[in-house]
Design a protein around this motif. Structure first.
Motif, PDB file in Angstrom:
ATOM      1  N   LYS A 138       0.831  -1.205   0.000  1.00  9.00           N
ATOM      2  CA  LYS A 138       0.000   0.000   0.000  1.00  9.00           C
ATOM      3  C   LYS A 138       0.867   1.257   0.000  1.00  9.00           C
ATOM      4  O   LYS A 138       0.539   2.242  -0.655  1.00  9.00           O
ATOM      5  CB  LYS A 138      -0.957  -0.006   1.195  1.00  9.00           C
ATOM      6  CG  LYS A 138      -2.109  -0.965   1.023  1.00  9.00           C
ATOM      7  CD  LYS A 138      -3.118  -0.837   2.136  1.00  9.00           C
ATOM      8  CE  LYS A 138      -4.262  -1.798   1.904  1.00  9.00           C
ATOM      9  NZ  LYS A 138      -5.270  -1.717   2.974  1.00  9.00           N
ATOM     10  N   TYR A 139       1.960   1.230   0.731  1.00  8.71           N
ATOM     11  CA  TYR A 139       2.870   2.370   0.761  1.00  8.71           C
ATOM     12  C   TYR A 139       3.424   2.650  -0.639  1.00  8.71           C
ATOM     13  O   TYR A 139       3.413   3.786  -1.107  1.00  8.71           O
ATOM     14  CB  TYR A 139       4.011   2.116   1.756  1.00  8.71           C
ATOM     15  CG  TYR A 139       5.092   3.159   1.701  1.00  8.71           C
ATOM     16  CD1 TYR A 139       4.884   4.430   2.206  1.00  8.71           C
ATOM     17  CD2 TYR A 139       6.318   2.871   1.118  1.00  8.71           C
ATOM     18  CE1 TYR A 139       5.893   5.406   2.143  1.00  8.71           C
ATOM     19  CE2 TYR A 139       7.330   3.825   1.053  1.00  8.71           C
ATOM     20  CZ  TYR A 139       7.104   5.098   1.563  1.00  8.71           C
ATOM     21  OH  TYR A 139       8.087   6.045   1.490  1.00  8.71           O
ATOM     22  N   LEU A 140       3.903   1.609  -1.312  1.00  9.14           N
ATOM     23  CA  LEU A 140       4.454   1.789  -2.653  1.00  9.14           C
ATOM     24  C   LEU A 140       3.403   2.270  -3.642  1.00  9.14           C
ATOM     25  O   LEU A 140       3.674   3.140  -4.482  1.00  9.14           O
ATOM     26  CB  LEU A 140       5.085   0.484  -3.157  1.00  9.14           C
ATOM     27  CG  LEU A 140       6.349   0.029  -2.425  1.00  9.14           C
ATOM     28  CD1 LEU A 140       6.840  -1.294  -3.027  1.00  9.14           C
ATOM     29  CD2 LEU A 140       7.441   1.085  -2.467  1.00  9.14           C
ATOM     30  N   LYS A 193       2.797   5.937  -3.150  1.00  8.50           N
ATOM     31  CA  LYS A 193       3.910   6.738  -3.680  1.00  8.50           C
ATOM     32  C   LYS A 193       3.788   6.940  -5.173  1.00  8.50           C
ATOM     33  O   LYS A 193       4.156   7.987  -5.695  1.00  8.50           O
ATOM     34  CB  LYS A 193       5.269   6.066  -3.370  1.00  8.50           C
ATOM     35  CG  LYS A 193       5.642   5.958  -1.935  1.00  8.50           C
ATOM     36  CD  LYS A 193       6.271   7.190  -1.373  1.00  8.50           C
ATOM     37  CE  LYS A 193       7.574   7.532  -2.039  1.00  8.50           C
ATOM     38  NZ  LYS A 193       8.176   8.725  -1.464  1.00  8.50           N
ATOM     39  N   LYS A 194       3.269   5.928  -5.872  1.00  3.06           N
ATOM     40  CA  LYS A 194       3.117   6.016  -7.333  1.00  3.06           C
ATOM     41  C   LYS A 194       1.949   6.899  -7.730  1.00  3.06           C
ATOM     42  O   LYS A 194       1.947   7.462  -8.811  1.00  3.06           O
ATOM     43  CB  LYS A 194       2.921   4.615  -7.926  1.00  3.06           C
ATOM     44  CG  LYS A 194       4.167   3.783  -7.910  1.00  3.06           C
ATOM     45  CD  LYS A 194       3.925   2.427  -8.543  1.00  3.06           C
ATOM     46  CE  LYS A 194       5.163   1.563  -8.500  1.00  3.06           C
ATOM     47  NZ  LYS A 194       4.932   0.241  -9.053  1.00  3.06           N
ATOM     48  N   ALA A 195       0.941   6.963  -6.861  1.00  3.54           N
ATOM     49  CA  ALA A 195      -0.299   7.707  -7.193  1.00  3.54           C
ATOM     50  C   ALA A 195      -0.104   9.211  -7.126  1.00  3.54           C
ATOM     51  O   ALA A 195       0.835   9.751  -6.698  1.00  3.54           O
ATOM     52  CB  ALA A 195      -1.407   7.311  -6.231  1.00  3.54           C
TER      53      ALA A 195
END
Length: 133
Positions: free
Chosen positions: A126-128, A131-133
């Motif tokens: 979820k963290y990654l 970060k992409k969003a």
């Protein structure tokens, strides 16, 4: 009982999880499913390359990941050589009160450059994604 048949539980919460860059190290291990730690940990991102658990007395949360059954040989020869030097093998408490091996942050690395507390982000995937969003 030979070393090849003795197994231990290994909880992973970062790049060793399904789809992660070192999941190949668990290809011979038995996947037991999604799992969570007891609510006794903080969770850190190290340079956004991998995460690490850290046990705490207060303000801990349950951290999501995956549980595997691995042989000592798989652990020694495949998984551990691929883990970052900022982490070390330890024993953690799972949500159901049982124990498991897991990689944890080395104490001296908690305050290192690029280490960010991501405990409230809902896990590594979820963290990654955030970060992409």
């Amino acid at each position: 009982m030979s070393e090849q048949s003795k197994t231990v539980l290994m909880f992973v919460n970062g790049q060793a999880m399904s789809g992660g860059s070192i999941n190949f190290a668990l290809q011979e291990a038995k996947f037991l499913g999604a799992a969570k730690t007891a609510a006794k940990y903080r969770f850190y991102s190290v340079r956004d390359e991998f995460p690490g658990l850290w046990p705490v007395e207060q303000s801990g949360q349950s951290i999501p990941g995956e549980l595997y059954e691995v042989t000592y040989a798989q652990l020694r020869e495949s998984l551990l050589p691929n883990e970052p030097s900022e982490l070390e093998l330890g024993i953690i408490e799972m949500e159901d009160g049982s124990g498991s091996l897991s990689m944890k942050m080395r104490e001296e690395e908690i305050t290192g450059n690029g280490v960010v507390d991501i405990t409230n982000e809902g896990g590594w995937h979820k963290y990654l994604a955030a970060k992409k969003a």
